[in-house]
Design an enzyme around this catalytic site. Sequence first.
Site: not given
Length: 508
Positions: A79, A166, A168, A221-226
Amino acid sequence: MEEKVLIIDFGSQYTQLIARRLRELNVYSEIHPCTNLPSLDQQTKAVILSGSPYSVSDGLLPAIDLSMYRGKLPLLGVCYGAQYLAHANGGFVVPSKIREYGRANLSMVNDAVLFEGISLNSQVWMSHGDTIKEIPQGFETIASTSSVENAAFKINGEPTYGIQFHPEVTHSTDGKKLLFNFISKIAGLKQNWNPDHFIVAATQEIQDKIGTDKVIIGLSGGVDSSVAAILLKKAIDKQLIGIFIDNGLLRKDEFEQVLEAYNEMGLHVIGVDAKARFLNELKGISDPEQKRKTIGRVFIEVFEEEANKLEGIQWLAQGTIYPDVIESVSVKGPSATIKSHHNVGGLPEKMKLKIVEPLRMLFKDEVRNVGHALGIDEIILNRHPFPGPGLAIRILGDVSIEKVQILQEADAIFISELKAKNLYPQVWQAGAIFLPVQSVGVMGDERTYEHVICLRAVTSVDGMTADFCHLPHDFLSLVANRIINEVKGINRVVYDISSKPPATIEWE
């Protein structure tokens, strides 16, 4: 080191989608702002120029020097990127007479490599106010639509291409095939970027960086930190210590359940009961931003106190992920919404700790994929997003122990029924909100004047936009009846049917 595709960001709302599509093709990609071009290295195998909300002729974005890339690496302009290539080389880019936005179909295709396997009439997605009226000398048109003659071009004698649509976005039905052709057939990338490959590379990188030092990580307890914690444990084992703080604003029994899950995963985690301290500091505070600041301040104080009890800590690990990194880079034009991503406030500066962010180059879905490959408990991996300030911003107005307990009970009923009826996986985020109003009701032969709970459930891909979840009416009736009958102090339940935008997912 990984082979990679460099994506130069001119501010398109779709730039992150380009990176995600490449990652889905098992190719590692990095986004860099057009205001800060990286130098060429041996790992970079191809370059993509993104779209933009701006025009190539309005001067709002810097002119960039592509000489370090052009002719040396395969290059694809998307684009605005295609228009920039044409404009910078003497072509004519003019405002479209009719805004070219939405679905279109290819009416001419003339390229055996970029468009391999893509047929005439293939649907593509246009989104631009300018168009390339004339391509420069040495350029060749290789695709058209009924209204866009120069829908795609290539530069003779070099592996440089431009497309005005585009690929994507999912509306371009063969867009992923085109990107595959570019990165595989033209650029020759190996497509070996996958969770197992990432884990091996990240483990070695962590070991090289950390050595024998000790690391702490704040867990939620979240995904990222775990996932960050388990990856670090795999790399440095007992050198990692986790701190999980109960701020009194978690869901019912969440502290105990998550702590048990961490222990079963073999993490060394210190659980800290700070409920009374947080709730005491929040007394009388109704302003949402003030609640957030208070919770952030107290978290830093408690975390620092616990960390100071430990000896020899030199690193602080954070669960920063790639969208955080992208959005925290201030660029004129690109990334319209700029925000910082300090997961644990001012701790690194305050405690003079070095930072390690093992997930900083992963998107959210990739983090989950890595978590699966690491064998992390589904209880952790499949959890809905939960706000950092917890229930404090789901209690409108001031926060008290009584309100927290009422909300925890109502929320627990809602979430448990979503899981029992197998609706939980269909929902991006769900929770109960304690409203600052009371309403009249009748229970038995008595009138009541009690609190109101609002249920909120949304569907989304990334949280940037969301629609309210169309939960079955009989399900909502069941949940409302249970809450009213089982939670003392509630006599009315309502359901939020607003979408984002204009509303937000959370109420505060």
